[in-house]
Each structure stands twice: as structure tokens, then as C-alpha cells.
Design a protein around this motif. Structure first.
Motif, PDB file in Angstrom:
ATOM      1  N   PRO A  90      65.601  -3.374  17.157  1.00 54.59           N
ATOM      2  CA  PRO A  90      66.020  -2.004  16.846  1.00 54.59           C
ATOM      3  C   PRO A  90      66.476  -1.853  15.404  1.00 54.59           C
ATOM      4  CG  PRO A  90      67.674  -3.105  18.183  1.00 54.59           C
ATOM      5  CD  PRO A  90      66.506  -4.036  18.085  1.00 54.59           C
ATOM      6  N   TYR A  91      66.297  -0.654  14.855  1.00 57.04           N
ATOM      7  CA  TYR A  91      66.774  -0.317  13.512  1.00 57.04           C
ATOM      8  C   TYR A  91      67.029   1.181  13.444  1.00 57.04           C
ATOM      9  CZ  TYR A  91      61.994   1.290  12.475  1.00 57.04           C
ATOM     10  OH  TYR A  91      60.791   1.944  12.492  1.00 57.04           O
ATOM     11  N   GLU A  92      67.813   1.604  12.473  1.00 60.59           N
ATOM     12  CA  GLU A  92      68.097   3.020  12.267  1.00 60.59           C
ATOM     13  C   GLU A  92      67.066   3.597  11.302  1.00 60.59           C
ATOM     14  OE1 GLU A  92      70.437   4.904  13.934  1.00 60.59           O
ATOM     15  OE2 GLU A  92      70.518   3.040  15.096  1.00 60.59           O
ATOM     16  N   ALA A  93      66.556   4.778  11.637  1.00 63.12           N
ATOM     17  CA  ALA A  93      65.550   5.432  10.808  1.00 63.12           C
ATOM     18  C   ALA A  93      65.939   6.892  10.604  1.00 63.12           C
ATOM     19  CB  ALA A  93      64.181   5.353  11.473  1.00 63.12           C
ATOM     20  N   GLU A  94      65.435   7.467   9.536  1.00 60.87           N
ATOM     21  CA  GLU A  94      65.580   8.900   9.298  1.00 60.87           C
ATOM     22  C   GLU A  94      64.194   9.509   9.387  1.00 60.87           C
ATOM     23  OE1 GLU A  94      66.975  11.796   5.719  1.00 60.87           O
ATOM     24  OE2 GLU A  94      68.284  10.110   6.232  1.00 60.87           O
ATOM     25  N   GLU A  95      64.043  10.510  10.271  1.00 61.24           N
ATOM     26  CA  GLU A  95      62.736  11.092  10.520  1.00 61.24           C
ATOM     27  C   GLU A  95      62.777  12.609  10.376  1.00 61.24           C
ATOM     28  OE1 GLU A  95      61.250   7.832  13.841  1.00 61.24           O
ATOM     29  OE2 GLU A  95      61.620   9.892  14.478  1.00 61.24           O
ATOM     30  N   SER A  96      61.610  13.147  10.104  1.00 63.65           N
ATOM     31  CA  SER A  96      61.432  14.595  10.123  1.00 63.65           C
ATOM     32  C   SER A  96      60.322  14.898  11.125  1.00 63.65           C
ATOM     33  CB  SER A  96      61.089  15.127   8.730  1.00 63.65           C
ATOM     34  OG  SER A  96      59.907  14.529   8.260  1.00 63.65           O
ATOM     35  N   CYS A  97      60.131  16.191  11.398  1.00 65.91           N
ATOM     36  CA  CYS A  97      59.155  16.609  12.396  1.00 65.91           C
ATOM     37  C   CYS A  97      58.640  17.980  11.994  1.00 65.91           C
ATOM     38  CB  CYS A  97      59.829  16.663  13.769  1.00 65.91           C
ATOM     39  SG  CYS A  97      58.751  17.167  15.117  1.00 65.91           S
ATOM     40  N   LEU A  98      57.342  18.207  12.163  1.00 63.02           N
ATOM     41  CA  LEU A  98      56.775  19.522  11.838  1.00 63.02           C
ATOM     42  C   LEU A  98      57.425  20.644  12.646  1.00 63.02           C
ATOM     43  CD1 LEU A  98      52.908  19.092  11.500  1.00 63.02           C
ATOM     44  CD2 LEU A  98      54.565  19.534   9.706  1.00 63.02           C
ATOM     45  N   SER A  99      57.957  20.310  13.822  1.00 62.90           N
ATOM     46  CA  SER A  99      58.578  21.318  14.679  1.00 62.90           C
ATOM     47  C   SER A  99      60.020  21.632  14.284  1.00 62.90           C
ATOM     48  CB  SER A  99      58.542  20.862  16.142  1.00 62.90           C
ATOM     49  OG  SER A  99      57.215  20.841  16.614  1.00 62.90           O
ATOM     50  N   LEU A 100      60.572  20.886  13.334  1.00 62.56           N
ATOM     51  CA  LEU A 100      61.976  21.045  12.950  1.00 62.56           C
ATOM     52  C   LEU A 100      62.126  21.196  11.445  1.00 62.56           C
ATOM     53  CD1 LEU A 100      63.471  18.132  15.062  1.00 62.56           C
ATOM     54  CD2 LEU A 100      63.496  20.557  15.659  1.00 62.56           C
ATOM     55  N   ILE A 101      63.265  21.705  11.045  1.00 57.91           N
ATOM     56  CA  ILE A 101      63.610  21.778   9.626  1.00 57.91           C
ATOM     57  C   ILE A 101      64.514  20.593   9.316  1.00 57.91           C
ATOM     58  CG2 ILE A 101      64.848  23.110   7.873  1.00 57.91           C
ATOM     59  CD1 ILE A 101      64.041  25.635   9.504  1.00 57.91           C
ATOM     60  N   GLY A 102      64.250  19.908   8.214  1.00 56.15           N
ATOM     61  CA  GLY A 102      65.095  18.801   7.790  1.00 56.15           C
ATOM     62  C   GLY A 102      64.741  17.492   8.461  1.00 56.15           C
ATOM     63  N   SER A 103      65.646  16.522   8.337  1.00 52.12           N
ATOM     64  CA  SER A 103      65.442  15.203   8.935  1.00 52.12           C
ATOM     65  C   SER A 103      66.696  14.802   9.705  1.00 52.12           C
ATOM     66  CB  SER A 103      65.111  14.169   7.861  1.00 52.12           C
ATOM     67  OG  SER A 103      66.162  14.059   6.940  1.00 52.12           O
ATOM     68  N   ARG A 104      66.535  13.804  10.574  1.00 58.56           N
ATOM     69  CA  ARG A 104      67.626  13.362  11.442  1.00 58.56           C
ATOM     70  C   ARG A 104      67.572  11.857  11.619  1.00 58.56           C
ATOM     71  NH1 ARG A 104      67.001  18.265  15.822  1.00 58.56           N
ATOM     72  NH2 ARG A 104      67.258  19.891  14.268  1.00 58.56           N
ATOM     73  N   GLN A 105      68.718  11.280  11.954  1.00 61.34           N
ATOM     74  CA  GLN A 105      68.830   9.840  12.215  1.00 61.34           C
ATOM     75  C   GLN A 105      68.427   9.549  13.654  1.00 61.34           C
ATOM     76  OE1 GLN A 105      69.383   8.718   8.745  1.00 61.34           O
ATOM     77  NE2 GLN A 105      70.101   7.106  10.073  1.00 61.34           N
ATOM     78  N   THR A 106      67.802   8.399  13.859  1.00 59.36           N
ATOM     79  CA  THR A 106      67.441   7.958  15.203  1.00 59.36           C
ATOM     80  C   THR A 106      67.283   6.442  15.217  1.00 59.36           C
ATOM     81  OG1 THR A 106      65.934   8.351  17.058  1.00 59.36           O
ATOM     82  CG2 THR A 106      64.931   8.192  14.864  1.00 59.36           C
ATOM     83  N   THR A 107      67.301   5.859  16.391  1.00 59.97           N
ATOM     84  CA  THR A 107      67.060   4.425  16.544  1.00 59.97           C
ATOM     85  C   THR A 107      65.601   4.219  16.927  1.00 59.97           C
ATOM     86  OG1 THR A 107      69.332   4.034  17.257  1.00 59.97           O
ATOM     87  CG2 THR A 107      67.708   2.335  17.811  1.00 59.97           C
ATOM     88  N   ARG A 108      64.939   3.340  16.238  1.00 60.97           N
ATOM     89  CA  ARG A 108      63.563   2.957  16.537  1.00 60.97           C
ATOM     90  C   ARG A 108      63.488   1.446  16.672  1.00 60.97           C
ATOM     91  NH1 ARG A 108      62.171   7.373  18.638  1.00 60.97           N
ATOM     92  NH2 ARG A 108      61.865   9.143  17.248  1.00 60.97           N
ATOM     93  N   TYR A 109      62.324   0.951  17.067  1.00 61.10           N
ATOM     94  CA  TYR A 109      62.103  -0.477  17.252  1.00 61.10           C
ATOM     95  C   TYR A 109      60.941  -0.927  16.381  1.00 61.10           C
ATOM     96  CZ  TYR A 109      65.327   0.128  21.043  1.00 61.10           C
ATOM     97  OH  TYR A 109      66.456   0.426  21.770  1.00 61.10           O
TER      98      TYR A 109
END
Length: 148
Positions: A90-109
């Protein structure tokens, strides 16, 4: 950049991106062979958005089915009914999405093992790492109504 697309029918149907959070929070249903046109629409819509997008889930174009597409180099890969079987590192990532404004933190593998069907509904089991694994995890979250 040349894009290689694997699909049965050649047609173009670029769909709009859904931004309705109430719709996006709903769980997706398994896809069937009747949903091949959804796969083609996802491919066309991803191609049209490649300058700022690397993956799409079907609910992002208004269809609550477990279908995703992602860009791997110059290839657009569709996955039907993918299931993540294993997750490692696991690691922490910052992602964005075409369906959202801005970016957010999440855990990925870093490494995932995925079982899925291709556009011809042939079963595959494959290990993905790095950014490709991150894209797949993001799109699979969409199936569960999880928005980063």
C-alpha cells in the motif's frame, strides 16, 4: 501518439462525462455480452479525453455496468467485470477524476492481481504494477460507488 484499439465494430460514440455524485455513488451491475457497445463507447470517450484522462469506468458515461478502459502506453485496454484478487504494498496517492473537480488523497497498492474478461468475453488473470495498477484500482472503485 498512435493508439491501437481492439474491438469488434468500428464506430465513434463519444459520450459526456457524468458529474452527478448521487449517480456515481450507486453500485454497478455485472456486464454481459449485450454491453459490447458500452465498451466501444468507453474506448471512444477515452480517446477523446486522452490529453487529461487515462481511464474510465462505465458509470462515468452514464451506464452502471462493471466495465472499464485504461490507456497502457499506446494501447487502450478494456476490462469487463474485473475483480481484484490480490493487493500488495500500500501507498498514499493523490488522484483526480474527470467526474470531479480537483484532486484527493487515497490509498492504493503497488501490485494487484486482476481477473477480468476482455471485449470478446475471454477470461484473463494478470498482475499489474505501478501507475497501471493505480488506474485500475481507481476505476474499480467507481463500480462500488467509491469516488476518491
Amino acid at each position: 501518439m498512435q493508439i491501437i484499439i481492439f474491438r469488434k465494430v468500428k464506430r465513434n460514440m463519444i459520450r459526456g462525462i457524468v458529474k452527478d455524485i448521487l449517480f456515481l455513488e450507486q453500485k454497478s451491475e455485472p456486464a454481459t455480452k449485450d454491453d459490447v457497445e458500452v465498451i466501444n463507447d468507453l474506448i471512444d470517450t477515452l480517446k477523446a479525453n486522452l490529453d487529461h484522462c487515462v481511464g474510465l469506468a462505465a458509470n462515468m458515461i452514464g451506464v452502471k455496468k462493471r466495465i472499464l478502459v485504461f490507456c497502457a502506453g499506446e494501447i487502450i485496454v478494456p476490462m469487463v467485470n474485473p475483480v481484484i484478487l490480490k493487493k500488495d504494498e500500500p501507498y498514499e496517492a493523490e488522484e483526480s477524476c474527470l467526474s470531479l473537480i480537483g484532486s484527493r488523497q487515497t490509498t492504493r497498492y503497488e501490485t494487484i492481481e486482476v481477473e477480468y474478461l476482455d471485449i470478446n468475453f475471454k477470461k484473463h488473470k494478470q498482475i499489474f504494477t505501478g501507475f497501471t495498477a493505480q488506474i485500475i484500482q481507481h476505476e474499480v472503485d467507481h463500480f462500488e460507488g467509491i469516488i476518491i
